[in-house]
Design an enzyme around this catalytic site. Structure first.
Site, PDB file in Angstrom:
ATOM      1  N   LYS A  48      18.715 -20.604  35.137  1.00 43.50           N
ATOM      2  CA  LYS A  48      18.240 -20.309  33.754  1.00 43.50           C
ATOM      3  C   LYS A  48      19.274 -19.412  33.001  1.00 43.50           C
ATOM      4  CE  LYS A  48      13.571 -19.585  35.545  1.00 43.50           C
ATOM      5  NZ  LYS A  48      12.802 -18.606  36.519  1.00 43.50           N
ATOM      6  N   GLN A  92      11.109 -12.696  37.810  1.00 39.30           N
ATOM      7  CA  GLN A  92      11.270 -13.847  38.785  1.00 39.30           C
ATOM      8  C   GLN A  92      10.555 -13.555  39.675  1.00 39.30           C
ATOM      9  OE1 GLN A  92      13.154 -16.889  38.506  1.00 39.30           O
ATOM     10  NE2 GLN A  92      11.783 -17.249  40.225  1.00 39.30           N
ATOM     11  N   ASP A 115       7.134 -16.468  29.533  1.00 33.75           N
ATOM     12  CA  ASP A 115       6.567 -17.094  30.783  1.00 33.75           C
ATOM     13  C   ASP A 115       5.173 -17.329  30.598  1.00 33.75           C
ATOM     14  OD1 ASP A 115       7.920 -18.052  32.892  1.00 33.75           O
ATOM     15  OD2 ASP A 115       8.154 -16.376  33.966  1.00 33.75           O
TER      16      ASP A 115
END
Ligand code: NAD
Length: 277
Positions: A48, A92, A115
């Protein structure tokens, strides 16, 4: 159906968007919070960061020890919520035991929730007014759109009902006028139900569970699964070699859904940044 190709195509469009923003003095900022040493998480975060930097993002990766307290991590999220240089925040997963993932995900400002996991964003999707969308299903919708797959009136089956893939996926298909069935670990006659699908999305996490007996001839099959076989090789939930003989379309693993997930994360960060001007 290659996600790698579409991701590369979208990357070019996103580069133009980033350059335009930067010329106006706004650099899209993405903060990734990584707790602990989980090797898979480390790899995801590195990818990422690499993609974000290559597009010219302001990219921050904060690494925390496995022992960090919930209170401490919530404080860190607050810091990024208040930081005007940050337009997207990603936590994460998985998180260590002492931290409640719900509390942490709920603490992210929904406007920076790139997200799409915050209950506000999940709720907006449910009422048909999506803002930030879970990246994996969003990427799958882009793939279907790119291949001009008709959705309205089609029968769709989603196997897997997680909050991050199955549920938002079913909702997006429904919003686009498919007739949607959700299947899961307690579903009886799974293959029979799957075989009704014009569009079959498989997000289970069980290598090669879906065989050609699950597939209606000509169906569009989206394989979300990422599993390791006995030799450590990355495999999907779908037995690709035999399913490819029956399906009309099939996403490969790797190179299918995966590259689109990161792409949509960066895309949603750019959109967040655009909204600040
Ligand atoms: P999860 O474990 O949260 O959910 C799995 C779902 O599958 C559950 O709803 C369960 O009911 C269902 N299930 C389990 N066994 C089943 C069975 N035998 N028959 C029918 N249904 C069954 O998983 P998740 O987070 O939704 O992820 C699913 C898979 O997708 C995993 O392999 C994960 O690594 C992968 N994934 C890939 C990406 C990507 O970007 N490519 C993103 C997210 C998840």
């Amino acid at each position: 159906m290659s996600g790698k190709d579409l991701a590369a195509e979208m990357n070019k469009e996103m580069q133009v968007m980033v350059d335009k923003l930067r010329s106006k003095g706004v650099t899209p900022g993405l903060a990734v919070l990584l707790v602990g040493e989980d090797p898979a998480s480390q790899t995801y975060v590195r990818n990422k960061e690499k993609r974000a930097k290559s597009l010219g993002f302001y990219s921050v990766v904060e690494r925390y020890s496995e022992e960090i307290s919930e209170k401490e991590i919530l404080k860190e999220i607050k810091r990024f919520n208040q930081d005007d240089a940050i337009h997207g925040i990603l936590i994460q997963l998985p998180l260590p035991k002492q931290i409640d993932p719900k509390k942490v995900l709920n603490a992210v400002n929904p406007k920076k929730d790139v997200d799409g996991f915050h209950p506000v964003n999940m709720g907006k999707l449910l009422i048909g007014e999506p803002d930030k969308i879970a990246c994996t299903p969003y990427g799958i919708m882009k793939l279907l759109e790119n291949h001009k797959i008709e959705i309205a009136g089609k029968t769709a089956v989603v196997i897997g009902r997680s909050n991050i893939v199955g549920k938002p996926m079913a909702q997006l298909l429904l919003m686009n006028d498919a007739t949607v069935t959700m299947a899961h670990s307690k579903t009886n006659h799974l293959a029979e139900i799957a075989k009704t699908a014009d569009i079959l999305v498989v997000a289970i996490g069980k290598g090669h569970l879906v065989t050609k007996d699950f597939i209606k001839p000509g169906a569009v099959v989206i394989d979300v699964g990422m599993n390791r076989d006995a030799n450590g090789k990355l495999i999907g939930d779908v037995k690709a070699d035999e399913v490819a003989e029956v399906a009309g379309y099939l996403t490969p693993v790797p190179g299918g859904v995966g590259p689109m997930t990161i792409t949509m994360l960066l895309y949603q960060t750019i959109i967040s940044a655009q909204r600040t001007i």
